[in-house]
Design a protein around this motif. Sequence first.
Motif, PDB file in Angstrom:
ATOM      1  N   GLN A 139      28.007 -22.245 -61.701  1.00 21.51           N
ATOM      2  CA  GLN A 139      27.204 -22.680 -62.849  1.00 21.51           C
ATOM      3  C   GLN A 139      27.797 -23.926 -63.499  1.00 21.51           C
ATOM      4  O   GLN A 139      27.060 -24.843 -63.881  1.00 21.51           O
ATOM      5  N   VAL A 140      29.112 -23.969 -63.625  1.00 20.52           N
ATOM      6  CA  VAL A 140      29.768 -25.147 -64.205  1.00 20.52           C
ATOM      7  C   VAL A 140      29.555 -26.360 -63.302  1.00 20.52           C
ATOM      8  O   VAL A 140      29.297 -27.464 -63.792  1.00 20.52           O
ATOM      9  N   ARG A 141      29.649 -26.175 -61.987  1.00 19.20           N
ATOM     10  CA  ARG A 141      29.391 -27.285 -61.048  1.00 19.20           C
ATOM     11  C   ARG A 141      27.995 -27.856 -61.265  1.00 19.20           C
ATOM     12  O   ARG A 141      27.813 -29.060 -61.311  1.00 19.20           O
ATOM     13  N   ARG A 142      26.995 -26.974 -61.354  1.00 18.98           N
ATOM     14  CA  ARG A 142      25.617 -27.439 -61.527  1.00 18.98           C
ATOM     15  C   ARG A 142      25.441 -28.181 -62.851  1.00 18.98           C
ATOM     16  O   ARG A 142      24.727 -29.178 -62.921  1.00 18.98           O
ATOM     17  N   THR A 143      26.080 -27.697 -63.890  1.00 20.16           N
ATOM     18  CA  THR A 143      25.916 -28.263 -65.230  1.00 20.16           C
ATOM     19  C   THR A 143      26.687 -29.567 -65.423  1.00 20.16           C
ATOM     20  O   THR A 143      26.262 -30.439 -66.169  1.00 20.16           O
ATOM     21  N   THR A 144      27.828 -29.681 -64.761  1.00 17.11           N
ATOM     22  CA  THR A 144      28.703 -30.848 -64.991  1.00 17.11           C
ATOM     23  C   THR A 144      28.739 -31.831 -63.837  1.00 17.11           C
ATOM     24  O   THR A 144      29.271 -32.927 -63.986  1.00 17.11           O
ATOM     25  N   GLY A 145      28.255 -31.435 -62.671  1.00 16.71           N
ATOM     26  CA  GLY A 145      28.380 -32.291 -61.487  1.00 16.71           C
ATOM     27  C   GLY A 145      29.777 -32.257 -60.908  1.00 16.71           C
ATOM     28  O   GLY A 145      30.160 -33.137 -60.125  1.00 16.71           O
ATOM     29  N   ALA A 146      30.559 -31.238 -61.258  1.00 17.89           N
ATOM     30  CA  ALA A 146      31.959 -31.135 -60.814  1.00 17.89           C
ATOM     31  C   ALA A 146      32.080 -30.810 -59.343  1.00 17.89           C
ATOM     32  O   ALA A 146      31.184 -30.210 -58.747  1.00 17.89           O
ATOM     33  N   ASP A 147      33.192 -31.217 -58.784  1.00 15.98           N
ATOM     34  CA  ASP A 147      33.599 -30.854 -57.437  1.00 15.98           C
ATOM     35  C   ASP A 147      34.899 -30.074 -57.547  1.00 15.98           C
ATOM     36  O   ASP A 147      35.587 -30.156 -58.556  1.00 15.98           O
ATOM     37  N   ASP A 148      35.256 -29.358 -56.478  1.00 16.46           N
ATOM     38  CA  ASP A 148      36.533 -28.672 -56.495  1.00 16.46           C
ATOM     39  C   ASP A 148      37.635 -29.714 -56.619  1.00 16.46           C
ATOM     40  O   ASP A 148      37.594 -30.760 -55.980  1.00 16.46           O
ATOM     41  N   ALA A 149      38.623 -29.430 -57.452  1.00 16.65           N
ATOM     42  CA  ALA A 149      39.751 -30.338 -57.623  1.00 16.65           C
ATOM     43  C   ALA A 149      40.484 -30.450 -56.301  1.00 16.65           C
ATOM     44  O   ALA A 149      40.667 -29.473 -55.600  1.00 16.65           O
ATOM     45  N   GLY A 150      40.866 -31.654 -55.933  1.00 13.13           N
ATOM     46  CA  GLY A 150      41.567 -31.871 -54.678  1.00 13.13           C
ATOM     47  C   GLY A 150      40.675 -32.296 -53.546  1.00 13.13           C
ATOM     48  O   GLY A 150      41.138 -32.632 -52.474  1.00 13.13           O
ATOM     49  N   GLU A 151      39.335 -32.276 -53.745  1.00 12.27           N
ATOM     50  CA  GLU A 151      38.430 -32.718 -52.679  1.00 12.27           C
ATOM     51  C   GLU A 151      38.260 -34.211 -52.720  1.00 12.27           C
ATOM     52  O   GLU A 151      38.382 -34.850 -53.702  1.00 12.27           O
TER      53      GLU A 151
END
Length: 151
Positions: A139-151
């Motif tokens: 849900q946070v990925r969808r809301t913020t556009g985040a990727d896993d750290a380190g990718e």
Amino acid sequence: MESVEQSEDQILAKELAALAATGGASGHLVRVVAGLMRKNVHEVDLLAPLPFDEAVKRVSDVLGKTGHVVEAPPVRLGEDETVRVVVGGGAGGLNPVVVTARVLKVDGDNSQVRLRAAAKEGLIRQRAGEKTAVRLAAQVRRTTGADDAGE
């Protein structure tokens, strides 16, 4: 919200006792037993392409819609913000899960989000902490556009 910071274990014991009390069981006994139960914990690190204040707002919105807010650990203002909620996990959403999201300022355009979910495990392993962390990270990925750290 209480004024003294509570540990995950204290929050989980309190939530389990409240749940047991609604069913007529002894809340005190459940608190004692909860202290003996093992904890299922899972952490997810994300890198959000958002300025710190916007990342904090979006993460807070996601968690606020998911559970009820409890006291978060102290932070360094402007560089580090922590949001802590209790959500239902496990079978039927009856197992309380403490979710702590820590947003850290990386630079002017990026923020790191560290999600940690913890739940007590009974005799039947439900992995409620792990499953909740994975679900909320999505849900946070969808809301913020985040990727896993380190990718």
